[in-house]
Design a protein around this motif. Structure first.
Motif, short mmCIF file in Angstrom:
data_model
loop_
_atom_site.label_atom_id
_atom_site.label_comp_id
_atom_site.label_asym_id
_atom_site.label_seq_id
_atom_site.Cartn_x
_atom_site.Cartn_y
_atom_site.Cartn_z
N ARG A 129 -5.25 1.51 -0.47
CA ARG A 129 -6.54 1.92 0.09
C ARG A 129 -7.50 2.40 -1.00
NH1 ARG A 129 -5.95 1.46 5.33
NH2 ARG A 129 -3.92 1.67 6.30
N ALA A 130 -7.78 1.45 -1.89
CA ALA A 130 -8.71 1.68 -3.00
C ALA A 130 -9.27 0.32 -3.39
CB ALA A 130 -7.97 2.31 -4.18
N PRO A 131 -10.48 0.32 -3.96
CA PRO A 131 -11.05 -0.95 -4.40
C PRO A 131 -10.20 -1.60 -5.49
CG PRO A 131 -12.64 0.86 -4.62
CD PRO A 131 -11.34 1.45 -4.22
N ASP A 187 -9.07 -2.97 4.06
CA ASP A 187 -8.78 -1.55 3.80
C ASP A 187 -8.69 -1.22 2.31
OD1 ASP A 187 -8.69 -0.88 6.53
OD2 ASP A 187 -6.60 -1.58 6.65
N GLY A 188 -8.97 -2.19 1.43
CA GLY A 188 -8.89 -1.92 0.00
C GLY A 188 -8.40 -3.14 -0.76
N THR A 189 -7.20 -3.01 -1.32
CA THR A 189 -6.63 -4.06 -2.18
C THR A 189 -5.31 -4.55 -1.63
OG1 THR A 189 -7.65 -3.03 -4.13
CG2 THR A 189 -5.84 -4.57 -4.54
N GLU A 244 -5.85 5.46 -5.28
CA GLU A 244 -6.57 6.04 -4.14
C GLU A 244 -7.23 7.36 -4.54
OE1 GLU A 244 -3.44 5.98 -1.20
OE2 GLU A 244 -3.62 3.80 -0.97
#
Length: 162
Positions: free
Chosen positions: A17-19, A116-118, A156
């Protein structure tokens, strides 16, 4: 990208849950890599992280924070910024053939888009079924799962500014 072969390959997948740039940075910044590369409480020291095709990837680890022993001496084979890293410990950072313990491998790390991110995926390829089985028996899923969780936690927190 080579197709997954269940007789030769092991994989860990997770949504982080992070770019993607935060996850990529955690892989390519030596100070960040040291924070998650080995399962806690083991500590990592990065000696070389030359993230380019042909660049070296050398780490040491310590259980006591005092004495560091060799852990990984590998070479990057493919670097697609923000997308994919491929490295192998079957060739050292000095471009010498290696017979690494406990197993020789090529690891393909991919960073995909996810709502949701990556979408994070690590595929670890082995030369034969016996090597794959040995790596699994040595705790592949626990070890790679633990470091993937630590990577996710770091990315995150970094992305959220904590």
């Amino acid at each position: 990208m080579t197709a997954f072969d269940p007789d030769l390959d092991l994989t860990v997948e997770r949504v982080i849950r992070a770019p993607r740039d935060a996850v990529w940075r955690a892989w390519t910044d030596p100070d960040l890599l040291e924070q998650w590369w080995t399962p806690a409480p083991t500590r990592t020291r990065v000696d070389l992280l030359d993230v380019r095709p042909g660049g070296g990837f050398v780490t040491r680890m310590s259980d006591d924070g005092d004495v560091y022993v060799p852990h990984n001496d590998a070479v990057f084979l493919v670097v697609e910024p923000g997308e994919r890293l491929v490295f192998s410990n079957a060739i050292t950072s000095q471009w010498r053939p290696a017979s690494p313990a406990p197993v020789a491998m090529a690891a393909e790390i991919s960073f995909g888009e996810h709502p949701d991110g990556t979408a994070y995926r690590a595929v670890v390829r082995h030369a034969n079924p016996a090597e794959r089985e040995r790596h699994e028996e040595l705790g592949f899923f626990d070890g790679w799962g633990a470091v993937t969780a630590a990577l996710a936690d770091l990315a995150e927190r970094t992305a959220s500014g904590v």
